[in-house]
Motif scaffolding. Structure first.
Motif, PDB file in Angstrom:
ATOM      1  N   SER A 212       0.847  -1.199   0.000  1.00  0.00           N
ATOM      2  CA  SER A 212       0.000   0.000   0.000  1.00  0.00           C
ATOM      3  C   SER A 212       0.878   1.243   0.000  1.00  0.00           C
ATOM      4  O   SER A 212       1.508   1.555   1.020  1.00  0.00           O
TER       5      SER A 212
ATOM      6  N   THR B   6       1.942   4.812   0.645  1.00  0.00           N
ATOM      7  CA  THR B   6       1.451   5.617   1.774  1.00  0.00           C
ATOM      8  C   THR B   6       2.111   6.993   1.777  1.00  0.00           C
ATOM      9  O   THR B   6       3.344   7.106   1.733  1.00  0.00           O
ATOM     10  N   TRP B   7       1.255   8.027   1.834  1.00  0.00           N
ATOM     11  CA  TRP B   7       1.719   9.413   1.853  1.00  0.00           C
ATOM     12  C   TRP B   7       2.127   9.762   3.279  1.00  0.00           C
ATOM     13  O   TRP B   7       1.370   9.511   4.224  1.00  0.00           O
TER      14      TRP B   7
ATOM     15  N   ASN C 150      -1.971   3.829   3.820  1.00  0.00           N
ATOM     16  CA  ASN C 150      -3.156   4.233   3.055  1.00  0.00           C
ATOM     17  C   ASN C 150      -3.959   2.988   2.670  1.00  0.00           C
ATOM     18  O   ASN C 150      -3.409   1.885   2.573  1.00  0.00           O
TER      19      ASN C 150
ATOM     20  N   TRP D  64      -5.129   4.811  -1.413  1.00  0.00           N
ATOM     21  CA  TRP D  64      -3.789   5.219  -1.865  1.00  0.00           C
ATOM     22  C   TRP D  64      -3.846   6.120  -3.094  1.00  0.00           C
ATOM     23  O   TRP D  64      -3.049   7.039  -3.224  1.00  0.00           O
TER      24      TRP D  64
END
Ligand SMILES: NC(=O)C1=CN([C@@H]2O[C@H](COP(=O)(O)OP(=O)(O)OC[C@H]3O[C@@H](n4cnc5c(N)ncnc54)[C@H](O)[C@@H]3O)[C@@H](O)[C@H]2O)C=CC1
Length: 280
Positions: free
Chosen positions: A177, A179-180, A204, A263
């Motif tokens: 996933s 992820t920010w 995310n 995401w």
């Protein structure tokens, strides 16, 4: 006061932006977490209520040949932070990784699933988790596939390569996933705010392969690019990676009410932030 260690790193910068209230940041130059003496001096001077450790040696392939450095920063360094936060009665928040898993389960990993790191990086981060637990007042937040402003990451690599090439090969047999770092920083804030302790997964929502992620980056950025699928074996990187390392983030939602955005939505927000910042 909340002290962010590794404040100049990719996640550290967003923690500094997102965490509310009295927040201080330190990085190499002011603190060296591999030195017990340095950690003692900084923490006993600042006396934080919470220490969020975002400092790490994050070059996954580099760790394979720099084993001592990996263990010193990602493992023993966390032990130094745990010892002094324990002495101060402070909470230690340690950021960890999906690479503590071997990816062989084939479905999302829960916090209590057995760990079995495949790489030196994964082993060093696992030692970091074990050391974090020597302070009973700890929070371990495992995450994955991070990208954010001001850091080396997959999104930036794709956008840079797009300036040089019209075709790219990207691995399609590793699933995770993206992820920010802003969303991860928000999750860490919620976990602290809700007095959560122990181990949590935060990424995310949804999952994809690196190949899918690359296609999404070019589609959302409006860049024409031919992306070809490639296997992990064909790519032949030094450090083995888990093939399926999606993190089950249900515990985070149950204990804080937070569900991190999908995401692809996070990717769109990140690309918008880059444009606002004048990056192309
Ligand atoms: N980048 C990723 O995809 C993922 C990262 N993580 C974890 O998330 C955390 C943050 O990662 P990033 O922001 O990508 O890292 P980064 O590499 O951007 O930043 C790490 C920071 O740690 C500092 N640092 C390194 N050695 C230090 C030392 N001995 N003493 C003090 N500071 C030191 C560096 O100066 C740098 O500012 C790390 O714990 C990493 O293991 C977990 C999963 C995925």
């Amino acid at each position: 006061m909340i002290l962010v260690v590794g404040a100049k790193g990719m996640l550290g910068q967003d923690l500094m932006r997102v965490l509310p209230g009295d927040v201080r940041g330190v990085d190499i130059g002011e603190i060296d977490i591999t030195s017990a003496e340095s950690v003692r001096r900084v923490l006993l001077t600042l006396k934080p209520r919470v220490v969020v450790n975002a400092a790490a040696y994050t070059d996954v392939d580099g760790c394979e040949t720099n084993v001592e450095l990996a263990m010193a920063v990602n493992g023993e360094g966390v032990g130094h932070l745990a010892a002094v936060t324990k002495e101060l009665g402070a909470l230690l928040v340690q950021v960890s990784t999906d690479y503590v898993f071997d990816g062989g389960k084939g479905s999302a990993c829960g916090e209590d699933d057995p760990v079995n790191p495949l790489s030196v990086y994964g082993r060093s981060k696992l030692l970091g988790e074990e050391n974090a637990r020597t302070n009973p007042d700890h929070l371990i937040v495992r995450t994955q596939w991070l990208y954010g402003l001001g850091g080396k990451n997959f999104v930036e690599t794709m956008l840079r390569l797009a300036k040089e090439r019209k075709e790219l090969a990207v691995v399609d047999d590793q699933i995770g996933s993206p992820t920010w770092t802003v969303d991860l920083a928000l999750a860490i804030n919620e976990l602290i705010d809700n007095n959560c302790r122990g181990t949590y997964h935060a990424a995310n929502s949804g999952f994809c392969s690196w190949f899918d992620f690359a296609e999404a980056i070019f589609a959302e950025a409006g860049i024409p690019m031919t992306v070809r699928p490639q296997t992990t074996e064909e790519l032949g990187r030094p450090a083995p990676r888990p093939l399926y390392s999606v993190l089950d983030c249900g515990k985070l939602t149950r204990d804080t009410g937070l569900v991190l955005e999908q995401w692809r939505e996070a990717l769109k927000s990140y690309l918008a932030k880059r444009r606002e910042a004048g990056m192309n």
